[in-house]
Design a protein around this motif. Structure first.
Motif, mmCIF file in Angstrom:
data_model
loop_
_atom_site.group_PDB
_atom_site.id
_atom_site.type_symbol
_atom_site.label_atom_id
_atom_site.label_comp_id
_atom_site.label_asym_id
_atom_site.label_seq_id
_atom_site.Cartn_x
_atom_site.Cartn_y
_atom_site.Cartn_z
ATOM 1 N N PHE A 30 0.899 -1.170 0.005
ATOM 2 C CA PHE A 30 0.152 0.159 -0.051
ATOM 3 C C PHE A 30 0.925 1.232 -0.019
ATOM 4 O O PHE A 30 1.566 1.634 0.965
ATOM 5 N N ASP A 31 0.652 1.874 -1.078
ATOM 6 C CA ASP A 31 1.435 3.219 -1.222
ATOM 7 C C ASP A 31 0.494 4.603 -0.318
ATOM 8 O O ASP A 31 -0.552 4.842 -0.950
ATOM 9 N N VAL A 32 1.027 4.922 0.937
ATOM 10 C CA VAL A 32 0.337 5.872 1.665
ATOM 11 C C VAL A 32 0.934 6.833 1.876
ATOM 12 O O VAL A 32 2.356 7.159 1.813
ATOM 13 N N THR A 33 0.217 8.177 2.206
ATOM 14 C CA THR A 33 0.854 9.256 2.699
ATOM 15 C C THR A 33 0.438 9.327 4.285
ATOM 16 O O THR A 33 -0.869 9.229 4.511
ATOM 17 N N VAL A 34 1.234 9.692 5.153
ATOM 18 C CA VAL A 34 0.661 9.901 6.718
ATOM 19 C C VAL A 34 -0.276 11.057 6.749
ATOM 20 O O VAL A 34 0.080 12.251 6.550
ATOM 21 N N ASP A 35 -1.372 10.722 7.086
ATOM 22 C CA ASP A 35 -2.385 11.761 7.148
ATOM 23 C C ASP A 35 -2.314 12.306 8.568
ATOM 24 O O ASP A 35 -2.542 13.586 8.688
ATOM 25 N N ARG A 36 -2.269 11.407 9.613
ATOM 26 C CA ARG A 36 -2.171 12.273 11.056
ATOM 27 C C ARG A 36 -1.617 11.070 12.034
ATOM 28 O O ARG A 36 -1.375 10.056 11.730
ATOM 29 N N ILE A 37 -1.257 11.624 13.247
ATOM 30 C CA ILE A 37 -0.595 10.786 14.365
ATOM 31 C C ILE A 37 -1.461 10.600 15.314
ATOM 32 O O ILE A 37 -2.159 11.486 15.924
ATOM 33 N N GLU A 38 -2.074 9.413 15.668
ATOM 34 C CA GLU A 38 -3.063 9.371 16.844
ATOM 35 C C GLU A 38 -2.207 8.371 17.997
ATOM 36 O O GLU A 38 -2.155 7.060 17.851
ATOM 37 N N GLY A 39 -1.329 8.795 18.877
ATOM 38 C CA GLY A 39 -0.830 8.247 19.996
ATOM 39 C C GLY A 39 0.604 7.550 19.221
ATOM 40 O O GLY A 39 1.386 8.384 18.728
ATOM 41 N N GLU A 40 0.557 6.370 19.403
ATOM 42 C CA GLU A 40 1.640 5.653 18.819
ATOM 43 C C GLU A 40 1.431 4.866 17.600
ATOM 44 O O GLU A 40 2.264 4.165 16.923
ATOM 45 N N VAL A 41 0.441 5.435 17.022
ATOM 46 C CA VAL A 41 -0.024 4.775 15.734
ATOM 47 C C VAL A 41 -0.210 6.144 14.852
ATOM 48 O O VAL A 41 -0.730 7.194 15.063
ATOM 49 N N ALA A 42 0.372 5.840 13.697
ATOM 50 C CA ALA A 42 0.208 6.717 12.611
ATOM 51 C C ALA A 42 -1.046 6.231 11.546
ATOM 52 O O ALA A 42 -1.237 5.191 11.369
ATOM 53 N N ILE A 43 -1.809 7.191 10.991
ATOM 54 C CA ILE A 43 -2.756 6.875 9.962
ATOM 55 C C ILE A 43 -2.241 7.269 8.613
ATOM 56 O O ILE A 43 -2.007 8.472 8.317
ATOM 57 N N ARG A 88 5.542 9.917 2.745
ATOM 58 C CA ARG A 88 5.050 8.873 2.009
ATOM 59 C C ARG A 88 5.906 7.720 2.314
ATOM 60 O O ARG A 88 7.003 7.735 2.760
ATOM 61 N N ALA A 89 5.147 6.481 2.216
ATOM 62 C CA ALA A 89 5.482 5.282 2.644
ATOM 63 C C ALA A 89 4.846 3.991 2.131
ATOM 64 O O ALA A 89 3.913 4.161 1.363
ATOM 65 N N THR A 90 5.622 3.148 1.740
ATOM 66 C CA THR A 90 4.964 1.935 1.471
ATOM 67 C C THR A 90 4.873 0.967 2.314
ATOM 68 O O THR A 90 5.829 0.390 3.115
ATOM 69 N N ALA A 91 3.505 0.555 2.750
ATOM 70 C CA ALA A 91 3.230 -0.353 4.025
ATOM 71 C C ALA A 91 3.113 -1.846 3.386
ATOM 72 O O ALA A 91 2.422 -1.881 2.208
ATOM 73 N N VAL A 92 3.614 -2.832 4.034
ATOM 74 C CA VAL A 92 3.743 -4.054 3.744
ATOM 75 C C VAL A 92 2.925 -5.012 4.732
ATOM 76 O O VAL A 92 3.061 -4.820 5.886
ATOM 77 N N LEU A 93 1.836 -5.634 4.174
ATOM 78 C CA LEU A 93 1.008 -6.473 5.067
ATOM 79 C C LEU A 93 0.891 -8.088 4.241
ATOM 80 O O LEU A 93 0.517 -7.920 3.218
ATOM 81 N N ARG A 94 1.364 -9.035 4.912
ATOM 82 C CA ARG A 94 1.142 -10.171 4.241
ATOM 83 C C ARG A 94 -0.387 -10.708 4.538
ATOM 84 O O ARG A 94 -0.981 -10.348 5.579
ATOM 85 N N PRO A 95 -0.716 -11.595 3.494
ATOM 86 C CA PRO A 95 -2.334 -12.121 3.555
ATOM 87 C C PRO A 95 -2.629 -12.645 5.031
ATOM 88 O O PRO A 95 -3.825 -12.495 5.427
ATOM 89 N N ALA A 96 -1.462 -13.314 5.750
ATOM 90 C CA ALA A 96 -1.932 -13.973 7.023
ATOM 91 C C ALA A 96 -2.159 -12.944 8.265
ATOM 92 O O ALA A 96 -2.500 -13.092 9.229
ATOM 93 N N ASP A 97 -1.653 -11.699 7.934
ATOM 94 C CA ASP A 97 -1.700 -10.533 8.812
ATOM 95 C C ASP A 97 -3.141 -10.161 9.065
ATOM 96 O O ASP A 97 -3.580 -9.436 10.066
ATOM 97 N N PHE A 98 -3.947 -10.353 8.048
ATOM 98 C CA PHE A 98 -5.324 -9.845 8.078
ATOM 99 C C PHE A 98 -6.201 -11.067 8.517
ATOM 100 O O PHE A 98 -5.995 -12.135 8.614
ATOM 101 N N ARG A 99 -7.362 -10.476 9.482
ATOM 102 C CA ARG A 99 -8.412 -11.524 9.888
ATOM 103 C C ARG A 99 -9.511 -10.995 9.807
ATOM 104 O O ARG A 99 -9.887 -9.720 9.760
#
Length: 356
Positions: free
Chosen positions: A246-259, A280-291
């Motif tokens: 996922f090619d994303v741009t950081v929209d905001r920071i919520e505590g220890e998590v960035a959106i 800007r960043a590229t986020a990597v998530l493996r298929p098994a990371d989702f539930r």
């Protein structure tokens, strides 16, 4: 880890039919430790087989040095190097017995018959073929012929065993069995293995260290877990296993998590350390990371592939964007194609590519 093999600045190019040259090796540096299982992994044409042939002496480098136990072996012919190679084709002599195939190098070398027979019996026992010495290769299965090739390669007690896609001709079940047997054999022998493959499953299953190659260079090297969970480049992330990028741009920071937000408007929770708004960043998530969950990313299931215990689900996010791959357990309540569901994941599972 004790240093055994050292390669520095290895370069090798070949002429093309068009009159140009293509770099098969472009300044490769590599170390292999004693009793280490190193896999050279990459697509066709990346240079992995050329590197293996350079170690064995079947390919001469244009530049660079190869040292074994601190000794420069670049000028030594293949038969003078303390390495052996197991080829994809097995290369067994069909008119010879299994025992004579295994002991042929000792026979040519003038080793006494009694000593040769003892060494052959020991080598066959190590690969699980005790009692098969009188058979011909044509009387063996594919897996057994591969074991004969292995026995022939180890009988001379090489310092390094080179394996050039030796399992590619086997069926899936036998290949998986041989993967485990090869790793066990390597551990028991206590010698270094350098294994060439384009199969990610083989690399992840057997290796102490994976060296990912691309266009004659090393793209990344590390443990199987490190390569899989922490790829450094987009190429490695896409080449090693299935993945979602996922090619994303950081929209905001919520505590220890960035959106982060994709161009289509999909929002992803990212580990916030070191991120700032607008990056800007590229986020990597493996298929098994989702539930599948009650809340999370809203998606619609577009395809479902049955794999036995698991399902490969393909989901389209509600805001649009690339299809998301999800691995889920097969169950009576598994979502059907067309179902609207939510996907959850832990932000800590997200890996951000370096330099993205």
């Amino acid at each position: 880890m004790t240093g055994l093999l050292e390669i520095r600045g290895a370069r090798r190019s070949f002429a093309t039919p068009e009159g140009g040259r293509i770099a098969a090796l472009d300044g490769v540096d590599l170390d292999v430790g004693a009793n280490e299982f190193v896999t050279l992994l990459g697509p066709s044409g990346c240079g992995k087989t050329t590197l293996l042939r350079s170690i064995s002496g079947f390919e001469a480098l244009d530049a660079g040095v190869i040292r074994l136990d601190g000794r420069d072996i670049g000028a030594l012919p293949p038969f003078r190097r303390p390495v052996n190679t197991v080829f994809q084709s097995y290369a067994l002599f069909g008119h010879m017995s299994v025992a004579r195939n295994v002991g042929y190098a000792l026979e040519v070398g003038g080793v006494a018959r009694a000593e040769r027979e003892r060494a052959v019996a020991e080598a066959l026992d190590k690969v699980g073929l005790a009692g098969f010495g009188a058979r011909r290769p044509s009387q063996l299965s594919g897996g057994q012929r591969q074991r004969v090739a292995l026995a022939r390669a180890i009988i001379g007690r090489p310092r390094i065993l080179l394996l050039d896609e030796p399992l590619s001709a086997l069926d899936r079940n036998l290949r998986q069995q041989m993967q485990l047997e090869l790793k066990t054999l390597q551990h028991n022998l206590g010698i270094a293995f350098v294994f060439v493959t384009h199969d990610q499953e083989e690399a992840l299953t057997m290796s102490d260290r994976i060296v990912v190659m691309r266009a004659g260079r090393i793209e990344q090297q590390g443990s199987p877990r490190d390569i899989f969970r922490h790829p450094r480049t987009r190429f490695v992330a896409e080449f090693i296993g299935e993945t979602n990028l996922f090619d994303v741009t950081v929209d905001r920071i919520e505590g220890e998590v960035a959106i982060g937000r994709t161009a289509e408007g999909l929002e992803l929770r990212l580990p916030g350390a070191g991120l700032t708004v607008g990056r800007r960043a590229t986020a990597v998530l493996r298929p098994a990371d989702f539930r599948l969950a009650e809340a999370g990313l809203p998606v619609t299931i577009t395809r479902s592939v049955y794999l036995g215990q698991d399902l490969n689900l393909f989901a389209a996010p509600a805001p649009g964007g690339p299809e998301i791959r999800v691995t889920a357990r097969d169950a009576a309540d598994a979502p059907e194609v067309g179902a609207r569901v939510h996907l959850a994941y832990d932000a800590a599972a997200v890996h951000l590519l370096e330099g993205a």
